[in-house]
Motif scaffolding. Structure first.
Motif, mmCIF file in Angstrom:
data_model
loop_
_atom_site.group_PDB
_atom_site.id
_atom_site.type_symbol
_atom_site.label_atom_id
_atom_site.label_comp_id
_atom_site.label_asym_id
_atom_site.label_seq_id
_atom_site.Cartn_x
_atom_site.Cartn_y
_atom_site.Cartn_z
ATOM 1 N N LEU A 140 -0.374 16.531 -1.952
ATOM 2 C CA LEU A 140 -0.601 17.388 -3.116
ATOM 3 C C LEU A 140 0.388 18.547 -3.143
ATOM 4 O O LEU A 140 0.917 18.898 -4.204
ATOM 5 C CB LEU A 140 -2.035 17.913 -3.119
ATOM 6 N N ARG A 141 0.659 19.127 -1.990
ATOM 7 C CA ARG A 141 1.626 20.226 -1.932
ATOM 8 C C ARG A 141 3.025 19.752 -2.301
ATOM 9 O O ARG A 141 3.751 20.441 -3.012
ATOM 10 C CB ARG A 141 1.645 20.848 -0.531
ATOM 11 N N ALA A 142 3.393 18.571 -1.815
ATOM 12 C CA ALA A 142 4.714 18.030 -2.145
ATOM 13 C C ALA A 142 4.815 17.730 -3.638
ATOM 14 O O ALA A 142 5.833 18.044 -4.272
ATOM 15 C CB ALA A 142 4.988 16.766 -1.331
ATOM 16 N N SER A 143 3.764 17.160 -4.206
ATOM 17 C CA SER A 143 3.769 16.873 -5.643
ATOM 18 C C SER A 143 3.894 18.166 -6.444
ATOM 19 O O SER A 143 4.655 18.229 -7.419
ATOM 20 C CB SER A 143 2.487 16.147 -6.055
ATOM 21 N N TYR A 144 3.180 19.198 -6.022
ATOM 22 C CA TYR A 144 3.288 20.474 -6.722
ATOM 23 C C TYR A 144 4.674 21.089 -6.543
ATOM 24 O O TYR A 144 5.221 21.673 -7.482
ATOM 25 C CB TYR A 144 2.218 21.463 -6.239
ATOM 26 N N SER A 145 5.268 20.940 -5.371
ATOM 27 C CA SER A 145 6.621 21.470 -5.153
ATOM 28 C C SER A 145 7.628 20.774 -6.058
ATOM 29 O O SER A 145 8.502 21.421 -6.644
ATOM 30 C CB SER A 145 7.032 21.297 -3.690
ATOM 31 N N MET A 157 0.821 -1.190 0.000
ATOM 32 C CA MET A 157 0.000 0.000 0.000
ATOM 33 C C MET A 157 0.867 1.257 0.000
ATOM 34 O O MET A 157 0.546 2.221 -0.675
ATOM 35 C CB MET A 157 -0.917 -0.059 1.228
ATOM 36 N N MET A 158 1.958 1.223 0.787
ATOM 37 C CA MET A 158 2.823 2.392 0.846
ATOM 38 C C MET A 158 3.436 2.674 -0.525
ATOM 39 O O MET A 158 3.520 3.824 -0.952
ATOM 40 C CB MET A 158 3.923 2.183 1.877
ATOM 41 N N LEU A 159 3.826 1.620 -1.214
ATOM 42 C CA LEU A 159 4.393 1.782 -2.542
ATOM 43 C C LEU A 159 3.384 2.433 -3.487
ATOM 44 O O LEU A 159 3.742 3.279 -4.310
ATOM 45 C CB LEU A 159 4.837 0.419 -3.086
ATOM 46 N N TYR A 160 2.121 2.076 -3.334
ATOM 47 C CA TYR A 160 1.075 2.669 -4.163
ATOM 48 C C TYR A 160 1.002 4.179 -3.962
ATOM 49 O O TYR A 160 0.879 4.939 -4.914
ATOM 50 C CB TYR A 160 -0.267 2.009 -3.841
ATOM 51 N N PHE A 161 1.060 4.621 -2.717
ATOM 52 C CA PHE A 161 0.964 6.050 -2.437
ATOM 53 C C PHE A 161 2.191 6.805 -2.940
ATOM 54 O O PHE A 161 2.075 7.915 -3.445
ATOM 55 C CB PHE A 161 0.745 6.295 -0.952
ATOM 56 N N ILE A 162 3.357 6.195 -2.815
ATOM 57 C CA ILE A 162 4.568 6.831 -3.340
ATOM 58 C C ILE A 162 4.479 6.931 -4.860
ATOM 59 O O ILE A 162 4.781 7.977 -5.445
ATOM 60 C CB ILE A 162 5.822 6.049 -2.906
ATOM 61 N N LEU A 163 4.058 5.865 -5.491
ATOM 62 C CA LEU A 163 3.925 5.871 -6.950
ATOM 63 C C LEU A 163 2.878 6.869 -7.425
ATOM 64 O O LEU A 163 3.064 7.533 -8.442
ATOM 65 C CB LEU A 163 3.606 4.473 -7.458
ATOM 66 N N CYS A 164 1.780 6.982 -6.696
ATOM 67 C CA CYS A 164 0.757 7.972 -7.068
ATOM 68 C C CYS A 164 1.313 9.388 -6.992
ATOM 69 O O CYS A 164 1.068 10.207 -7.880
ATOM 70 C CB CYS A 164 -0.464 7.845 -6.162
ATOM 71 N N SER A 165 2.066 9.684 -5.956
ATOM 72 C CA SER A 165 2.645 11.025 -5.819
ATOM 73 C C SER A 165 3.634 11.311 -6.942
ATOM 74 O O SER A 165 3.619 12.387 -7.544
ATOM 75 C CB SER A 165 3.349 11.165 -4.476
ATOM 76 N N LEU A 166 4.493 10.350 -7.234
ATOM 77 C CA LEU A 166 5.470 10.543 -8.304
ATOM 78 C C LEU A 166 4.801 10.621 -9.673
ATOM 79 O O LEU A 166 5.193 11.428 -10.519
ATOM 80 C CB LEU A 166 6.508 9.420 -8.277
ATOM 81 N N THR A 167 3.795 9.797 -9.885
ATOM 82 C CA THR A 167 3.069 9.827 -11.154
ATOM 83 C C THR A 167 2.340 11.150 -11.322
ATOM 84 O O THR A 167 2.322 11.728 -12.413
ATOM 85 C CB THR A 167 2.077 8.653 -11.230
#
Length: 129
Positions: free
Chosen positions: A109-114, A1-11
């Protein structure tokens, strides 16, 4: 599950970066649609985790709001056992790292935008040189 969230943020970050490189086109529309669907997937997990936390707090309040003082001793004992069980917090976590809640979703979302802004600035510097 953690990998999914990391991948979603990077994607999310990578897709926004790619979309920023294209002008107005059909491809941009599809990329933005993909970004919105990724955000919705994340939001569903974080929203429901946050709702569990809120409902648990409401349950503790509801225990004190009932007419417990007019009930039987068995009812009062069961209520006390339930009250003690509710004291333990329920937090869904992503791995051992952080709790899933709406503030965490906003932080992602803020981290992805940064990251996106950093990539975009780096790309602009390369173009201007």
């Amino acid at each position: 599950m953690m990998l999914y969230f990391i991948l979603c943020s990077l994607t999310l970050c990578a897709t926004l970066f790619q979309a920023s490189l294209y002008g107005l086109s059909v491809r941009l529309f599809f990329m933005l649609e993909y970004v919105l669907s990724m955000m919705l997937q994340l939001l569903l997990f974080y929203w429901h985790s946050n709702e569990v936390i809120i409902e648990r707090e409401r349950l503790a309040f509801a225990l004190y709001s009932c007419n417990w003082f007019n009930e039987s001793k068995r009812f009062k004992t069961n209520l006390m056992i339930l009250k003690e069980g509710i004291k333990l917090p329920i937090n869904y976590t992503v791995g051992p790292f952080y709790a899933m809640s709406l503030p965490t979703f906003v932080a992602i979302l803020r981290a992805s935008y940064s990251y996106f802004a950093l990539l975009r600035q780096n790309q602009d510097e390369k173009i201007n040189k």
